[in-house]
Design an enzyme around this catalytic site. Structure first.
Site, PDB file in Angstrom:
ATOM      1  N   HIS A  90     -17.611 -20.512  34.995  1.00 37.30           N
ATOM      2  CA  HIS A  90     -17.527 -19.189  35.330  1.00 37.30           C
ATOM      3  C   HIS A  90     -16.548 -19.065  36.267  1.00 37.30           C
ATOM      4  CE1 HIS A  90     -18.986 -15.104  36.176  1.00 37.30           C
ATOM      5  NE2 HIS A  90     -19.678 -15.202  35.095  1.00 37.30           N
ATOM      6  N   ASP A 122     -24.656 -17.279  28.897  1.00 33.06           N
ATOM      7  CA  ASP A 122     -24.427 -17.526  27.436  1.00 33.06           C
ATOM      8  C   ASP A 122     -25.116 -18.978  27.027  1.00 33.06           C
ATOM      9  OD1 ASP A 122     -21.451 -16.001  27.920  1.00 33.06           O
ATOM     10  OD2 ASP A 122     -23.124 -15.117  26.765  1.00 33.06           O
TER      11      ASP A 122
HETATM   12  C1  SDX Z   1     -19.365 -14.369  30.503  1.00 36.96           C
HETATM   13  O1  SDX Z   1     -16.871 -12.798  34.365  1.00 36.96           O
HETATM   14  C2  SDX Z   1     -17.995 -12.422  34.119  1.00 36.96           C
HETATM   15  O2  SDX Z   1     -18.832 -12.000  34.772  1.00 36.96           O
HETATM   16  C3  SDX Z   1     -18.472 -13.142  32.774  1.00 36.96           C
HETATM   17  C4  SDX Z   1     -19.993 -12.719  32.287  1.00 36.96           C
HETATM   18  C5  SDX Z   1     -20.531 -11.379  32.522  1.00 36.96           C
HETATM   19  O3  SDX Z   1     -21.682 -11.389  32.412  1.00 36.96           O
HETATM   20  O4  SDX Z   1     -19.610 -10.625  32.271  1.00 36.96           O
HETATM   21  O5  SDX Z   1     -20.726 -13.605  33.040  1.00 36.96           O
HETATM   22  C6  SDX Z   1     -20.134 -13.476  30.803  1.00 36.96           C
HETATM   23  O6  SDX Z   1     -18.148 -14.190  29.980  1.00 36.96           O
HETATM   24  C7  SDX Z   1     -19.546 -15.994  30.825  1.00 36.96           C
HETATM   25  C8  SDX Z   1     -18.576 -16.975  30.304  1.00 36.96           C
HETATM   26  C9  SDX Z   1     -18.895 -17.283  29.042  1.00 36.96           C
HETATM   27  N1  SDX Z   1     -17.571 -18.158  28.637  1.00 36.96           N
HETATM   28  C10 SDX Z   1     -18.023 -19.326  28.151  1.00 36.96           C
HETATM   29  O7  SDX Z   1     -19.141 -20.056  28.485  1.00 36.96           O
HETATM   30  C11 SDX Z   1     -16.967 -20.307  27.687  1.00 36.96           C
HETATM   31  C12 SDX Z   1     -16.758 -21.586  28.287  1.00 36.96           C
HETATM   32  N2  SDX Z   1     -16.178 -21.492  29.928  1.00 36.96           N
HETATM   33  C13 SDX Z   1     -14.931 -21.704  29.939  1.00 36.96           C
HETATM   34  O8  SDX Z   1     -14.082 -21.146  29.125  1.00 36.96           O
HETATM   35  C14 SDX Z   1     -14.489 -21.186  31.432  1.00 36.96           C
HETATM   36  O9  SDX Z   1     -15.535 -21.850  32.350  1.00 36.96           O
HETATM   37  C15 SDX Z   1     -14.556 -19.621  31.759  1.00 36.96           C
HETATM   38  C16 SDX Z   1     -13.485 -18.876  30.869  1.00 36.96           C
HETATM   39  C17 SDX Z   1     -15.728 -19.000  31.808  1.00 36.96           C
HETATM   40  C18 SDX Z   1     -13.973 -19.398  33.124  1.00 36.96           C
HETATM   41  O10 SDX Z   1     -12.656 -19.953  33.185  1.00 36.96           O
HETATM   42  P1  SDX Z   1     -11.642 -19.932  34.395  1.00 36.96           P
HETATM   43  O11 SDX Z   1     -12.296 -19.481  35.742  1.00 36.96           O
HETATM   44  O12 SDX Z   1     -10.474 -19.633  34.191  1.00 36.96           O
HETATM   45  O13 SDX Z   1     -11.829 -21.515  34.837  1.00 36.96           O
HETATM   46  P2  SDX Z   1     -10.498 -22.466  34.475  1.00 36.96           P
HETATM   47  O14 SDX Z   1     -10.480 -22.354  33.094  1.00 36.96           O
HETATM   48  O15 SDX Z   1      -9.746 -22.351  35.366  1.00 36.96           O
HETATM   49  O16 SDX Z   1     -11.438 -24.044  34.511  1.00 36.96           O
HETATM   50  C19 SDX Z   1     -11.512 -24.974  35.582  1.00 36.96           C
HETATM   51  C20 SDX Z   1     -11.532 -26.333  35.164  1.00 36.96           C
HETATM   52  C21 SDX Z   1     -10.478 -26.584  34.261  1.00 36.96           C
HETATM   53  O17 SDX Z   1     -10.284 -27.848  34.312  1.00 36.96           O
HETATM   54  P3  SDX Z   1      -8.933 -28.729  35.206  1.00 36.96           P
HETATM   55  O18 SDX Z   1      -7.598 -27.983  34.773  1.00 36.96           O
HETATM   56  O19 SDX Z   1      -9.327 -28.156  36.643  1.00 36.96           O
HETATM   57  O20 SDX Z   1      -9.051 -30.216  35.139  1.00 36.96           O
HETATM   58  O21 SDX Z   1     -12.654 -26.442  34.683  1.00 36.96           O
HETATM   59  C22 SDX Z   1     -12.509 -26.814  33.337  1.00 36.96           C
HETATM   60  C23 SDX Z   1     -11.214 -26.287  32.999  1.00 36.96           C
HETATM   61  O22 SDX Z   1     -10.586 -27.089  31.778  1.00 36.96           O
HETATM   62  N3  SDX Z   1     -13.666 -26.150  32.489  1.00 36.96           N
HETATM   63  C24 SDX Z   1     -14.413 -26.585  31.575  1.00 36.96           C
HETATM   64  C25 SDX Z   1     -15.025 -25.523  31.259  1.00 36.96           C
HETATM   65  N4  SDX Z   1     -14.918 -24.375  31.919  1.00 36.96           N
HETATM   66  C26 SDX Z   1     -14.033 -24.745  32.629  1.00 36.96           C
HETATM   67  N5  SDX Z   1     -14.348 -27.920  31.236  1.00 36.96           N
HETATM   68  C27 SDX Z   1     -15.138 -27.739  29.950  1.00 36.96           C
HETATM   69  N6  SDX Z   1     -16.087 -27.052  29.667  1.00 36.96           N
HETATM   70  C28 SDX Z   1     -16.144 -25.948  30.144  1.00 36.96           C
HETATM   71  N7  SDX Z   1     -16.989 -24.856  29.625  1.00 36.96           N
END
Ligand code: SDX
Length: 441
Positions: free
Chosen positions: A318, A375
């Site tokens: 998140h 989710d």
């Molecule tokens: C919602 O914003 C809100 O409030 C949203 C929400 C609401 O109520 O409106 O809470 C609802 O959208 C919840 C989120 C739902 N999405 C998912 O579950 C999809 C999976 N999650 C990821 O796509 C991600 O965690 C996000 C999109 C939620 C957040 O992305 P960020 O903040 O841009 O984080 P990032 O991509 O910069 O990740 C940081 C690191 C990365 O690794 P490094 O580059 O540091 O090596 O964490 C890793 C990412 O690759 N990472 C994950 C991951 N999420 C982040 N690795 C594996 N699985 C994951 N789910």
């Protein structure tokens, strides 16, 4: 090329200083009611010629808001000051929706009038029915919801004038129409896709119960809630009701800032929610769990794939929560109780639990502070109560409508509100002259 920059900001009489080259620029410090501090950079470009660059807005406050407070480090979520845990335990979706939109918990009289108004507003204008016929049979329900919500501007044009003063005056009526009819649009989209005749609303039922009735009742065979499905769905809606400046809510504010009416702004929010990084994740979680189940993997293979970047653990991570999403905790418990009531042992819940345990102990996830989000478990509940997977994000949207509308209202009520228009850093071609077609290589 950028000048050599040193940044130093300290609290000097409640101001911060940014030093660029050998020039200091002072900016006021803003402090919220939960002691969140911000540097007020609204004069940055006029003072320094520089803009702030913050792709994805992770460090940028787009507005002041009094609707929802999140402390991501501590896993705190409150709506108008009330902790989500208390609302989940003691409130209902409609009561929480009222709180989010109007700022205070309603008293007995106000709440029953509000409920009556919402529940009696479900019927769609018959002239809307042909809209559903126009969609391809495989249309995604989010496309249908966004399009038909937007069409409410034409059937209730008196509430969609794009005049901020007028549209704000009609907010109570327009928001009740939207809260109520969005359920009917969703249910009718489902019945259209299933080739079923439309089912009229029954305003004697609760909000969630009436939705399930409109979705699943058949002529002569009324839907019967035998497993607490409407209670679970009401809790699901409540937990999705608002969440500060997330992607779709910021979209609603962006559209509202141009003076666009409530229906058009919410339709844009529905489209933003659709993506798998946002509200589309609840569908993606179930697809992920089903794929793991089908592969016979106990989840460890998938965890490794997520760690190597070949997959994402959907429902995890998140932008704001760097702790357990409080909504995920509540939904996890609700999933267990719904499945117990139905007497179903869903293997997907076991896989989800195994993934959660493994991830919470794995350094990759711990280092990145990746926890289950709203989710992760929600789809297991929706699946258990019979909602088709392609309607999961529609359910999220139905829950989020009060939050989106409260944010639209905050923009419309603010006389100082300006159109949202971010700047950019241009990295394209420098000036060059046009070349005639015959002279091009
Ligand atoms: C919602 O914003 C809100 O409030 C949203 C929400 C609401 O109520 O409106 O809470 C609802 O959208 C919840 C989120 C739902 N999405 C998912 O579950 C999809 C999976 N999650 C990821 O796509 C991600 O965690 C996000 C999109 C939620 C957040 O992305 P960020 O903040 O841009 O984080 P990032 O991509 O910069 O990740 C940081 C690191 C990365 O690794 P490094 O580059 O540091 O090596 O964490 C890793 C990412 O690759 N990472 C994950 C991951 N999420 C982040 N690795 C594996 N699985 C994951 N789910």
């Amino acid at each position: 090329m950028y000048a050599n920059k040193e940044y130093s900001s300290s609290i000097m009489d409640n101001s911060g200083t940014i030093r660029i080259g050998d020039v200091n620029y002072d900016f006021p410090i803003m402090m919220g009611t939960e002691s969140e501090g911000a540097i007020d950079l609204r004069t940055l470009r006029s003072k320094s010629g520089y803009i702030a660059f913050d792709e994805g807005y992770g460090n940028t406050g787009s507005c002041e808001s009094s609707i929802t407070f999140i402390n991501g480090e501590k896993g705190i979520l409150r709506h108008r000051g009330y902790p989500i845990e208390q609302l989940a335990e003691r409130s209902s979706f409609l009561e929480t929706a009222y709180l989010i939109m109007y700022g205070q918990l309603p008293n007995m009289v106000t709440l029953s009038a509000y409920k009556r108004n919402i529940l009696s507003n479900a019927t769609l204008d018959a002239k809307m029915y042909p809209l559903f016929e126009g969609f391809h049979k495989d249309s995604h329900p989010m496309a249908m919801l966004s399009a038909i919500v937007n069409s409410l501007c034409t059937y209730h044009s008196e509430y969609a004038t794009n005049s901020r003063k007028l549209d704000l005056e009609h907010f109570d009526a327009a928001s009740s129409i939207l809260m109520s009819k969005a359920r009917s649009i969703a249910a009718m989209s489902y019945r259209k896709k299933m080739g079923l005749p439309m089912m009229e609303s029954d305003s004697n039922k609760s909000y969630a119960e009436d939705f399930l009735h409109m979705m699943f009742s058949k002529q002569g065979m009324p839907y019967e809630d035998t497993c607490g499905a409407s209670k679970a769905l009401d809790l699901f809606f409540l937990l999705h009701a608002d969440h500060e400046q997330n992607c779709s809510t910021s979209t609603v504010r962006m559209v509202a800032s141009s003076g666009a009416n409530l229906f058009a702004s919410i339709s844009a929010g529905i489209s933003a929610l659709w993506g798998p990084s946002h509200g589309g994740a609840n569908m993606a979680v179930i697809e992920m769990l089903e794929a793991i189940h089908a592969s016979g993997d106990d989840g460890s293979g998938f965890i490794e794939a997520a760690k190597s970047g070949q997959a994402k653990l959907m429902g995890f991570g998140h932008r704001v929560y760097k702790n357990y999403d409080p909504r995920a905790k509540i939904l996890g418990k609700s999933a267990v109780s719904v499945l117990e009531k139905i007497g179903v042992n869903d293997p997907l819940l076991d896989i989800a639990r195994r993934l959660e345990r493994a991830a919470l102990e794995d350094d990759y996830f711990i280092k990145r502070k990746l926890y289950p989000n709203v989710d992760f478990y929600s789809g297991i509940i929706l699946k258990a109560i019979g909602i088709p997977v392609d309607f999961f994000t529609v359910m999220f949207a139905l829950g989020r409508i009060p939050g989106w509308m409260a944010n639209w209202k905050e923009i419309a009520e603010n006389p100082k509100s300006r159109i949202h228009r971010p700047r950019q850093i241009y990295i394209g071609e420098n000036e060059r002259n046009f070349i005639k077609l015959e002279k091009r290589k």
